[in-house]
Enzyme design. Structure first.
Site, mmCIF file in Angstrom:
data_model
loop_
_atom_site.group_PDB
_atom_site.id
_atom_site.type_symbol
_atom_site.label_atom_id
_atom_site.label_comp_id
_atom_site.label_asym_id
_atom_site.label_seq_id
_atom_site.Cartn_x
_atom_site.Cartn_y
_atom_site.Cartn_z
ATOM 1 N N HIS A 1 0.991 -1.053 0.183
ATOM 2 C CA HIS A 1 0.508 -0.059 -0.278
ATOM 3 C C HIS A 1 0.823 1.082 0.233
ATOM 4 O O HIS A 1 0.813 2.296 0.686
ATOM 5 C CB HIS A 1 -0.785 0.470 1.079
ATOM 6 C CG HIS A 1 -1.815 -0.712 0.851
ATOM 7 N ND1 HIS A 1 -3.314 -1.174 0.579
ATOM 8 C CD2 HIS A 1 -2.432 -2.302 2.401
ATOM 9 C CE1 HIS A 1 -3.996 -1.314 0.093
ATOM 10 N NE2 HIS A 1 -3.552 -3.069 1.254
ATOM 11 N N GLU B 1 -5.497 -12.546 6.910
ATOM 12 C CA GLU B 1 -6.133 -10.985 7.250
ATOM 13 C C GLU B 1 -7.292 -11.234 6.054
ATOM 14 O O GLU B 1 -8.206 -10.622 5.271
ATOM 15 C CB GLU B 1 -4.753 -9.848 6.396
ATOM 16 C CG GLU B 1 -4.352 -9.891 5.216
ATOM 17 C CD GLU B 1 -3.652 -8.877 3.938
ATOM 18 O OE1 GLU B 1 -3.720 -8.009 5.630
ATOM 19 O OE2 GLU B 1 -2.958 -9.270 3.112
ATOM 20 N N ASP C 1 -7.735 -5.730 6.270
ATOM 21 C CA ASP C 1 -8.450 -6.670 5.196
ATOM 22 C C ASP C 1 -9.108 -7.627 5.672
ATOM 23 O O ASP C 1 -10.185 -8.087 4.957
ATOM 24 C CB ASP C 1 -7.228 -7.132 5.026
ATOM 25 C CG ASP C 1 -6.991 -6.740 3.086
ATOM 26 O OD1 ASP C 1 -7.594 -6.308 2.789
ATOM 27 O OD2 ASP C 1 -5.213 -6.815 3.040
HETATM 28 C C1 3PY Z 1 -4.797 -4.281 6.646
HETATM 29 O O1 3PY Z 1 -4.538 -4.255 7.945
HETATM 30 O O2 3PY Z 1 -5.344 -5.034 6.504
HETATM 31 C C2 3PY Z 1 -2.883 -5.044 6.908
HETATM 32 O O3 3PY Z 1 -2.781 -5.632 5.416
HETATM 33 C C3 3PY Z 1 -2.003 -3.694 7.810
HETATM 34 O O4 3PY Z 1 -0.888 -4.083 7.115
HETATM 35 MG MG MG Z 2 -3.886 -6.076 4.831
#
Ligand code: 3PY
Ligand code: MG
Length: 260
Positions: A47, A151, A177
């Site tokens: 990101h 995630e 995520d």
């Molecule tokens: C998320 O919160 O999805 C992340 O990838 C944080 O690094």
């Molecule tokens: Mg993430």
């Protein structure tokens, strides 16, 4: 390599380490963060607009400050893994590892044959040539850190088989995520998200696998709360959130006084 060995030892012993995230591609940011005392730093290619050239610069600065430099990849991509490892990363943080096959692919992309499928070349990681033998030994001895990001709710369901893959050192929860995959994007305190995080922790604990969470906002009490829950691999915020929060803190503290 010495600092990377130490990080690996901490992971194996499930001892607490606190790192952070670099998303802004200026060497001074990497230097400031490395000198702040973090146990490891992650260059975030997922990101951010950090290029492979900039990633190498950041890895160089962080590792010359004797802090292990990890890279969070754009995706679980073998070519990118090869390039960031060749640039001298101590290991990788792999986004969206949702299955055993995803985890196996990441581990295999980091390692040379016969353990893996990574192509062999000379670059910064190998001292531009002369350190190749030492690097091959370090890698073959399982030196590189491979953290899989949990995630997605599918990953929570498949957690046991993901963490059982040889070469996976631990897990790292991406709360944004994870919440998004549950239809609760950004609701990090929602009871279902909190329950999913607790489930990940207890499953991993039963398997003796270390891991942690990305504490996105620079809030020390959140960091302490996750430590108290037993997480041992925690990322404390990221450069841009620290900058934004600190900038606003002063201005907010004087409220509307300036405009009187
Ligand atoms: C998320 O919160 O999805 C992340 O990838 C944080 O690094
Ligand atoms: Mg993430």
């Amino acid at each position: 390599m010495k600092s990377a060995i130490l990080l690996k030892q901490h992971l194996i012993a499930n001892q607490l380490t606190v790192g952070s995230w670099i998303t802004l591609a200026h060497p001074a940011i990497a230097e400031i963060m490395a000198r702040a005392g973090f146990d490891w730093l992650t260059v975030d290619m997922e990101h951010s607009v950090i290029t492979i050239r900039e990633a190498e610069e950041l890895i160089r600065v962080v590792s010359l400050c004797n802090v292990p430099a990890l890279v969070r990849l754009t995706s679980n991509n073998s070519d990118l893994i090869k390039r960031v490892m060749d640039a001298g990363a101590s290991g990788i943080i792999v986004p969206m590892v949702n299955s055993r096959a995803d985890a196996e692919s990441a581990v295999s992309s980091v390692n040379y044959p016969p353990l893996g499928k990574r192509g062999v070349g000379l670059a910064r990681a190998q001292g531009y040539g002369p350190n190749f033998g030492a690097y091959r030994e370090w890698l073959g001895g399982g030196g590189a850190v491979v953290m899989v990001m949990i995630e997605h709710i599918d990953a929570v369901r498949n957690l046991r088989e993901i963490l059982a893959v040889p070469g996976v050192d631990g897990y790292f929860i991406g709360p944004y995520d994870l919440s998004s995959s549950m239809g609760l994007a950004g609701q990090l305190e929602h009871p279902e998200v909190v329950a999913a995080i607790a489930e990940i922790r207890s499953t991993a604990k039963a398997m003796g696998k270390p891991g942690g969470v990305h504490v996105i906002e620079p809030e020390p009490e959140k960091l302490r709360a996750f430590i108290a829950q037993g997480f041992t691999f925690l990322a404390y915020s990221l450069d841009m959130r620290m900058l934004d929060r600190t900038a606003r803190l002063g201005l907010d503290s004087i409220g509307k006084e300036r405009n009187k």
